[in-house]
Design a protein around this motif. Structure first.
Motif, mmCIF file in Angstrom:
data_model
loop_
_atom_site.group_PDB
_atom_site.id
_atom_site.type_symbol
_atom_site.label_atom_id
_atom_site.label_comp_id
_atom_site.label_asym_id
_atom_site.label_seq_id
_atom_site.Cartn_x
_atom_site.Cartn_y
_atom_site.Cartn_z
ATOM 1 N N LYS A 238 4.508 -2.892 -4.349
ATOM 2 C CA LYS A 238 5.491 -2.725 -3.271
ATOM 3 C C LYS A 238 5.384 -3.841 -2.225
ATOM 4 O O LYS A 238 5.497 -3.601 -1.029
ATOM 5 C CB LYS A 238 5.342 -1.353 -2.604
ATOM 6 N N TYR B 177 -0.685 -5.119 2.935
ATOM 7 C CA TYR B 177 -0.382 -4.103 1.918
ATOM 8 C C TYR B 177 0.084 -2.813 2.577
ATOM 9 O O TYR B 177 -0.473 -2.389 3.589
ATOM 10 C CB TYR B 177 -1.603 -3.831 1.029
ATOM 11 N N GLY B 178 1.141 -2.238 2.003
ATOM 12 C CA GLY B 178 1.661 -0.986 2.537
ATOM 13 C C GLY B 178 2.630 -1.189 3.688
ATOM 14 O O GLY B 178 3.163 -0.227 4.220
ATOM 15 N N ARG B 179 2.839 -2.443 4.092
ATOM 16 C CA ARG B 179 3.810 -2.695 5.176
ATOM 17 C C ARG B 179 4.957 -3.514 4.612
ATOM 18 O O ARG B 179 4.988 -4.739 4.686
ATOM 19 C CB ARG B 179 3.122 -3.440 6.323
ATOM 20 N N LEU B 180 5.924 -2.802 4.038
ATOM 21 C CA LEU B 180 6.994 -3.410 3.256
ATOM 22 C C LEU B 180 7.742 -4.503 4.029
ATOM 23 O O LEU B 180 7.880 -5.628 3.562
ATOM 24 C CB LEU B 180 7.970 -2.298 2.851
ATOM 25 N N SER C 219 -4.872 4.607 -4.904
ATOM 26 C CA SER C 219 -5.940 3.627 -4.712
ATOM 27 C C SER C 219 -7.235 4.281 -4.198
ATOM 28 O O SER C 219 -8.323 3.840 -4.532
ATOM 29 C CB SER C 219 -5.480 2.526 -3.761
ATOM 30 N N TYR D 3 -5.840 -5.593 -6.463
ATOM 31 C CA TYR D 3 -4.602 -6.142 -5.880
ATOM 32 C C TYR D 3 -4.575 -7.659 -6.018
ATOM 33 O O TYR D 3 -3.570 -8.263 -6.343
ATOM 34 C CB TYR D 3 -4.500 -5.774 -4.390
#
Lengths: 288, 407
Positions: free
Chosen positions: A33, A88-91, A172, A186
């Motif tokens: 993502k 990561y995780g912050r689109l 994860s 990753y």
């Protein structure tokens, strides 16, 4: 009969090149993502890596199949360590950061290679099918795409590495509890995604003239293909490339190349209206 | 490294400001300014770079001969990077800030139209020295390139004579390509042929696979391809890669304008038919001395081509106009040029057509052989009949538009 065969080859070629262009993005976006807006620039760098190697006297196939993916993969690795891993995780943030990155790469390529078109000749000659002549390189691209998809599928499905990667993408924290470092996984995944983008750029380099801004031509198509494909990586790639490649070529042959491009975009809009989750959000659920 | 404190910062600023506020005549009392605006980088750099080199060669030649009316010519040049938006910006800079006496430049028709009105409004004489689709009618502009009628009338009958009557057209999808395609269809029809299909391609298209398959389904006798820019060059390469080159002959009114025939390998380029005002292979004393001067100035470089030479012709024509007028004032120079003056250049004799401000020139019919353009036949002093059909500046001096030539 010959004509049907020629059209079939062109359709397969369109599908193959879409799959090829989208594979790297599918890995990075589909699995992690991360919206990588510099995907097109990774392809552009793959193209330049090939052209530079060929001009240095390396065999063109070695340059395309080995050097370019490695070079771009390593660049991707550096980018991941320096920038992406903090996001990561912050689109939306990844989108902004990689957009800046794409401008940076265009600037660097312009500084090194100049804002001019460079190219190498196609390494495979054409041949006759009945009354028709076909560009032999198209077959090479079709072949490479098939091998690539099979390889990706096998890696994810049948190896321990693929299992760990898929597990990490899903949960994860569980993977971490079992003793695998998500950070490392990753990193490796981003390396693979970048290498795939570089590989695609390298394979397409002999067909087109390359300028530092070449990447822009691919990014939209790649995103559309990946998003329309939906959550499953391989099944999504195959189904959306097939659909769009077919639509594109039908309109190209019946009307004009420009119309083919427009038809592709229209098809994407209709598809996402009907299937907001992409093709594999509704069909082939749970497949790779 | 001096410390930057407030005082010397202010002092430096004042000095800089003072220099900028000096009036134009104080900075350059003994030079005339020639503005140049060309794409020297980006997809169209193959056209623009040699154009710039030709311009500098022409100017240094004029200066070596003592300048114009006792003044040296100074070049003020901008690189528009193949970006149409920059033309507007730099066009205004040339007229407002640099206050040049003449502007030579523009490559694509879009770029010419982006700056033409700016030049007209500011009363700056403007030369557009590129082959183009014809039809511009404006007393403030002089055009040195060949027009479709001049090219196609030479090229199409010859190419059809060698191949056959069914013609397939592949054109660049913008102003020039669209109009050129119409001209090709007209001339094909005039010669008893038929145009079986016309396909247009945006300038960034570089994948011609499906087109090549489609051409084969139609099965024409001849392909005429006014394709433009770096991306479109892929067509000729993919055509050869598909093994089509010896099956259906190609003619192009654009290939080789930017020396593309030297980028293509002999296998890819041999036998393609073209028609231009200039080729490096023209046997004339003007061309020999031009090539020698070019090679001496640019370390043996061989990149001069059609529009570089058009640019060279343009500058010589302007200089001739200034000499004849005995003045740099726009109106005087225009009147002098309108007497129909001629120059002898590397491409042969170039004469200003007073009615249209276009050029009467020689067109050479050529075939690409081993990365050279072999001259087959020369058609001397062709008139720009397409633009003459719509434009008469002697009757309507206030005219200011690009006519769509009814075909």
């Amino acid at each position: 009969m010959d004509l049907l065969f020629v059209i079939l080859v062109e359709v397969l070629y369109a599908i193959a090149s879409l799959a090829l262009v989208s594979a790297g993005l599918a890995v990075v976006f589909g699995m992690m993502k991360v919206i990588n807006l510099a995907h097109g620039e990774f392809m552009m760098m793959g193209g330049y890596a090939t052209i530079v190697s060929v001009n240095l006297g390396v065999n063109v196939f070695v340059a395309m199949l080995i050097i370019a993916p490695l070079v771009v993969g390593l660049i991707g690795l550096v980018v991941e360590r320096l920038i992406i891993r903090h996001l990561y995780g912050r689109l939306v943030d990844t989108m902004l950061a990689t957009w800046g990155l794409s401008l940076f790469f265009i600037g660097v390529a312009t500084m090194i290679f100049g804002n001019t078109t460079t190219s190498i000749t196609t390494p495979i000659t054409g041949f006759a099918v009945g009354d028709y002549q076909i560009n032999g390189y198209n077959f090479f691209i079709i072949f490479v795409s098939i091998i690539l998809l099979i390889g990706m599928y096998a890696l994810l499905k049948a190896t321990r590495l693929g299992l760990i990667a898929r597990g990490t993408m899903q949960q994860s924290d569980i993977a971490a509890a079992l003793g695998y470092s998500p950070d490392r996984i990753y990193m490796a995944t981003f390396f693979c995604g970048s290498a795939l983008s570089g590989f695609a750029g390298a394979i397409l380099a002999p067909l087109v003239g390359l300028v530092p801004t070449s990447g822009g031509a691919y990014i939209a198509k790649a995103f559309i293909t990946v998003i329309a494909g939906g959550p499953s990586l391989i099944a999504g790639l195959i189904s959306s490339s097939s659909l769009f490649g077919l639509v594109n070529q039908i309109f190209t042959f019946s009307i004009s190349p420009v119309f083919g491009e427009v038809a592709l975009l229209v098809a994407a809009v209709i598809l996402l209206r009907l299937l907001p989750q992409g093709v594999t959000g509704k069909f082939f659920k749970g497949k790779m | 490294m001096t410390n930057i404190n407030r005082r010397n910062f202010m002092a430096a600023g004042a000095a800089l400001g003072g220099a900028m506020m000096l009036p134009n005549w104080a900075v350059s009392a003994d030079t005339i300014k020639l503005g140049s605006i060309l794409d020297q980088s980006g997809p169209f750099d193959a056209y623009g770079k040699p154009m710039d080199m030709a311009l500098r060669l022409a100017v240094s030649k004029i200066n070596a001969d003592g300048g114009l009316l006792g003044k040296k010519v100074e070049v003020v040049s901008y690189d528009t990077q193949s970006d149409m938006a920059l033309y507007t910006q730099y066009g205004q800079q040339l007229t407002r800030q640099d206050k040049v006496d003449v502007v030579h430049g523009g490559i694509l028709s879009a770029s010419r139209e982006a700056i033409r009105q700016t030049m007209r409004k500011s009363k700056t004489l403007y030369f557009y020295n590129v082959l183009y689709e014809g039809g511009v009618c404006d007393r403030n502009i002089f055009i040195n390139g060949v027009t479709p009628a001049q090219q196609v009338e030479a090229l199409i009958p010859y190419a059809m004579g060698k191949s056959g009557k069914k013609v397939y057209v592949l054109a660049a999808d913008y102003n020039y390509g669209q109009i050129m395609a119409k001209w090709i269809q007209k001339i094909v029809a005039d010669n008893g042929g038929e145009t079986v299909e016309v396909d247009f391609f945006p300038l960034d298209v570089s994948d011609f696979g499906s087109t090549i398959a489609k051409i084969q389904t139609v099965g024409p006798d001849l392909i005429v391809a006014p394709l433009v820019g770096g991306a479109h060059l892929s067509f000729f390469r993919q055509w050869a890669a598909a093994g089509m080159k010896d099956k259906i002959p190609l003619a192009s009114p654009t290939l080789g304008v930017g020396n593309e025939h030297k980028v293509l390998t002999p296998e890819e380029g041999n036998g393609i038919m073209v028609a231009y005002n200039y080729s490096q292979e023209i046997a004339s004393s003007e061309n020999d001395s031009f090539k020698k001067a070019w090679a001496d100035a640019y370390n043996g470089d061989q990149s001069m081509h059609e529009i570089a030479v058009s640019n060279y012709h343009g500058i010589l024509t302007w200089a001739e106009g200034v000499r004849k007028a005995g003045s740099f004032q726009r109106d005087d120079v225009v009147k002098a040029l309108e007497t129909g003056i001629s120059i002898m250049g590397p491409g042969g004799k170039v004469t200003v057509d007073p009615k249209t401000h276009h050029a009467v020139l020689d067109v050479h019919l050529m075939e690409i052989q081993d990365q050279k353009m072999k001259v087959i036949k020369t058609l001397p002093q062709l008139q720009p009949i397409d633009t003459q059909a719509v434009c008469d500046l002697e009757a309507n001096p206030k005219d200011n538009k690009q006519y769509e030539i009814k075909i």
